[in-house]
Design a protein around this motif. Structure first.
Motif, PDB file in Angstrom:
ATOM      1  N   ALA A 108       9.431   4.389  -1.804  1.00  0.00           N
ATOM      2  CA  ALA A 108      10.149   3.405  -2.010  1.00  0.00           C
ATOM      3  C   ALA A 108      11.804   3.911  -2.405  1.00  0.00           C
ATOM      4  O   ALA A 108      12.703   3.482  -1.630  1.00  0.00           O
ATOM      5  N   LEU A 109      11.662   5.103  -3.071  1.00  0.00           N
ATOM      6  CA  LEU A 109      13.154   5.673  -3.163  1.00  0.00           C
ATOM      7  C   LEU A 109      13.849   5.777  -1.775  1.00  0.00           C
ATOM      8  O   LEU A 109      15.069   5.622  -1.510  1.00  0.00           O
ATOM      9  N   SER A 110      13.029   6.325  -0.932  1.00  0.00           N
ATOM     10  CA  SER A 110      13.704   6.713   0.495  1.00  0.00           C
ATOM     11  C   SER A 110      14.010   5.647   1.432  1.00  0.00           C
ATOM     12  O   SER A 110      14.937   5.612   1.811  1.00  0.00           O
ATOM     13  N   SER A 120      11.903  -8.910  -3.056  1.00  0.00           N
ATOM     14  CA  SER A 120      10.771  -9.020  -3.762  1.00  0.00           C
ATOM     15  C   SER A 120       9.747  -7.786  -3.921  1.00  0.00           C
ATOM     16  O   SER A 120       9.699  -7.480  -5.097  1.00  0.00           O
ATOM     17  N   MET A 121       9.645  -6.972  -3.011  1.00  0.00           N
ATOM     18  CA  MET A 121       8.944  -5.702  -2.856  1.00  0.00           C
ATOM     19  C   MET A 121       9.838  -4.806  -3.720  1.00  0.00           C
ATOM     20  O   MET A 121       9.196  -4.001  -4.831  1.00  0.00           O
ATOM     21  N   ARG A 122      11.137  -4.721  -3.761  1.00  0.00           N
ATOM     22  CA  ARG A 122      11.915  -3.680  -4.653  1.00  0.00           C
ATOM     23  C   ARG A 122      11.678  -4.181  -6.110  1.00  0.00           C
ATOM     24  O   ARG A 122      11.424  -3.361  -7.017  1.00  0.00           O
ATOM     25  N   LEU A 123      11.767  -5.460  -6.213  1.00  0.00           N
ATOM     26  CA  LEU A 123      11.515  -5.882  -7.652  1.00  0.00           C
ATOM     27  C   LEU A 123      10.031  -5.371  -8.131  1.00  0.00           C
ATOM     28  O   LEU A 123      10.049  -5.153  -9.349  1.00  0.00           O
ATOM     29  N   ASP A 124       9.007  -5.633  -7.309  1.00  0.00           N
ATOM     30  CA  ASP A 124       8.016  -5.168  -7.706  1.00  0.00           C
ATOM     31  C   ASP A 124       7.665  -3.555  -8.110  1.00  0.00           C
ATOM     32  O   ASP A 124       7.145  -3.304  -9.025  1.00  0.00           O
ATOM     33  N   VAL A 125       8.312  -2.812  -7.224  1.00  0.00           N
ATOM     34  CA  VAL A 125       8.395  -1.490  -7.484  1.00  0.00           C
ATOM     35  C   VAL A 125       9.065  -1.097  -8.684  1.00  0.00           C
ATOM     36  O   VAL A 125       8.463  -0.455  -9.723  1.00  0.00           O
ATOM     37  N   ARG A 126      10.310  -1.475  -8.827  1.00  0.00           N
ATOM     38  CA  ARG A 126      11.122  -1.377 -10.010  1.00  0.00           C
ATOM     39  C   ARG A 126      10.468  -1.753 -11.303  1.00  0.00           C
ATOM     40  O   ARG A 126      10.311  -1.264 -12.235  1.00  0.00           O
ATOM     41  N   GLY A 127       9.856  -2.838 -11.255  1.00  0.00           N
ATOM     42  CA  GLY A 127       9.173  -3.607 -12.442  1.00  0.00           C
ATOM     43  C   GLY A 127       8.065  -2.838 -12.989  1.00  0.00           C
ATOM     44  O   GLY A 127       7.744  -2.534 -14.278  1.00  0.00           O
ATOM     45  N   VAL A 128       7.084  -2.355 -11.934  1.00  0.00           N
ATOM     46  CA  VAL A 128       5.976  -1.145 -12.404  1.00  0.00           C
ATOM     47  C   VAL A 128       6.795  -0.098 -13.195  1.00  0.00           C
ATOM     48  O   VAL A 128       6.222   0.369 -14.098  1.00  0.00           O
ATOM     49  N   VAL A 175       0.864  -1.178  -0.278  1.00  0.00           N
ATOM     50  CA  VAL A 175      -0.163  -0.019   0.112  1.00  0.00           C
ATOM     51  C   VAL A 175       0.952   1.326   0.060  1.00  0.00           C
ATOM     52  O   VAL A 175       0.554   2.166  -0.670  1.00  0.00           O
ATOM     53  N   LYS A 176       1.999   1.177   0.757  1.00  0.00           N
ATOM     54  CA  LYS A 176       2.697   2.382   0.953  1.00  0.00           C
ATOM     55  C   LYS A 176       3.322   2.652  -0.492  1.00  0.00           C
ATOM     56  O   LYS A 176       3.617   3.880  -0.909  1.00  0.00           O
ATOM     57  N   TYR A 177       3.723   1.665  -0.954  1.00  0.00           N
ATOM     58  CA  TYR A 177       4.533   1.905  -2.519  1.00  0.00           C
ATOM     59  C   TYR A 177       3.537   2.194  -3.703  1.00  0.00           C
ATOM     60  O   TYR A 177       3.897   2.038  -4.581  1.00  0.00           O
ATOM     61  N   GLY A 178       2.289   1.954  -3.462  1.00  0.00           N
ATOM     62  CA  GLY A 178       1.400   2.056  -4.571  1.00  0.00           C
ATOM     63  C   GLY A 178       1.060   1.071  -5.428  1.00  0.00           C
ATOM     64  O   GLY A 178       0.219   1.005  -6.336  1.00  0.00           O
ATOM     65  N   THR A 217       5.827   9.826 -11.712  1.00  0.00           N
ATOM     66  CA  THR A 217       6.120   9.491 -10.196  1.00  0.00           C
ATOM     67  C   THR A 217       6.711  10.511  -9.099  1.00  0.00           C
ATOM     68  O   THR A 217       6.475  10.332  -8.012  1.00  0.00           O
ATOM     69  N   GLY A 218       7.154  11.411  -9.488  1.00  0.00           N
ATOM     70  CA  GLY A 218       7.604  12.424  -8.786  1.00  0.00           C
ATOM     71  C   GLY A 218       8.908  12.168  -8.116  1.00  0.00           C
ATOM     72  O   GLY A 218       9.233  12.818  -7.108  1.00  0.00           O
ATOM     73  N   ALA A 219       9.578  11.184  -8.653  1.00  0.00           N
ATOM     74  CA  ALA A 219      10.852  10.599  -7.978  1.00  0.00           C
ATOM     75  C   ALA A 219      11.547   9.775  -9.002  1.00  0.00           C
ATOM     76  O   ALA A 219      11.022   9.399  -9.977  1.00  0.00           O
ATOM     77  N   GLU A 220      12.886   9.542  -8.767  1.00  0.00           N
ATOM     78  CA  GLU A 220      13.795   8.774  -9.619  1.00  0.00           C
ATOM     79  C   GLU A 220      13.297   7.477  -9.387  1.00  0.00           C
ATOM     80  O   GLU A 220      12.776   7.054  -8.434  1.00  0.00           O
ATOM     81  N   VAL A 221      13.546   6.780 -10.272  1.00  0.00           N
ATOM     82  CA  VAL A 221      13.078   5.182 -10.549  1.00  0.00           C
ATOM     83  C   VAL A 221      14.171   4.569  -9.583  1.00  0.00           C
ATOM     84  O   VAL A 221      15.364   4.857  -9.653  1.00  0.00           O
ATOM     85  N   LEU A 222      13.596   3.486  -9.039  1.00  0.00           N
ATOM     86  CA  LEU A 222      14.648   2.545  -8.406  1.00  0.00           C
ATOM     87  C   LEU A 222      15.850   1.976  -9.165  1.00  0.00           C
ATOM     88  O   LEU A 222      15.483   1.578 -10.507  1.00  0.00           O
ATOM     89  N   PRO A 223      16.964   1.858  -8.797  1.00  0.00           N
ATOM     90  CA  PRO A 223      18.138   1.416  -9.466  1.00  0.00           C
ATOM     91  C   PRO A 223      17.920  -0.231  -9.520  1.00  0.00           C
ATOM     92  O   PRO A 223      17.239  -0.810  -8.886  1.00  0.00           O
TER      93      PRO A 223
END
Length: 232
Positions: free
Chosen positions: A127-129, A174-182, A81-84, A226-232
């Motif tokens: 997520a970036l933070s 796994s959560m990082r990969l989901d955020v980055r994947g989106v 939820v936090k990461y949308g 997104t209002g932010a840089e994408v995750l590396p």
């Protein structure tokens, strides 16, 4: 049986009065029999106590594991939820979550609905933070999981603590990969749409320049969304 026992039993068997077992001999033999029986009882008792304690410990471990699994699911859901992710991904009947970038891209343009744009903006920033300090993020997860499960670190056996650390590490990744994947899926679909509609980029004739423009433009549009840089 010791030699003294054999002699005592021989004397109990009869013979001359002088060779018959004395009361002390009989009492000594009986004491040895009682002592042997007592040792058997004590061994059986300690085995029973040990097995009972082991069963209670296993029951506690099973209960703790159940609590931790449920708490892990709740903590993961809170971060989705936090990461949308819940607003952007759909869950199929098989439990897998997918993201359909086609819904947000049309004719070389990014068209996010207000709810999706808000999910991208707040989720990407959060997520970036969070992923800027992975150790701190995993520590936060651990604290949240234990609090949700109603357990303290002292309640965990060494094997449980190790298992929990591994589970948290895997779920955080796994959560990082989901955020980055989106984020990457949206950028990739936008790039494809820009290739199909290069007129949206203006008058770019050189193929290499066009490819670079498409890549740059898609990432720029995703950053704006997104209002932010994408995750590396």
């Amino acid at each position: 049986m010791t030699e003294s026992d054999r002699r005592a039993l021989a004397r109990l068997g009869g013979g001359a009065p002088s060779r018959r077992a004395s009361t002390d001999d009989l009492q000594g033999l009986l004491l040895q029999v009682v002592f042997a029986l007592l040792m058997v009882f004590m061994i059986a008792y300690f085995i029973f106590v040990t097995e009972t304690k082991k069963e209670r410990e296993e029951q506690v471990l099973d209960l703790n594991r159940q609590k931790l699994v449920l708490a892990l699911e709740q903590t993961a859901e809170d971060h989705r939820v936090k990461y949308g992710l819940n607003a952007l991904m759909t869950q199929g009947t098989d439990g897998r979550r997918t993201f359909d970038a086609d819904e947000h891209v049309s004719a070389g343009r990014l068209g996010l609905a207000p709810a999706a744009r808000a999910a991208f903006a707040s989720g990407s920033a959060a997520a970036l933070s969070d992923y800027g300090d992975l150790a701190a993020l995993e520590a936060t997860w651990r604290g949240d999981v234990l609090a949700t499960a109603g357990l303290a670190e002292a309640d965990l056996a060494p094997a449980e603590a190790e298992w929990l650390a591994k589970e948290i590490s895997e779920r955080v990744e796994s959560m990082r990969l989901d955020v980055r994947g989106v984020q990457r899926a949206l950028a990739a679909r936008l790039q494809q749409s820009l290739v199909e509609h290069p007129e949206t980029l203006g008058d770019v004739r050189d193929a290499n320049a066009l490819a670079e423009a498409i890549k740059s433009k898609s990432l720029e549009l995703v950053r704006e969304a997104t209002g932010a840089e994408v995750l590396p």
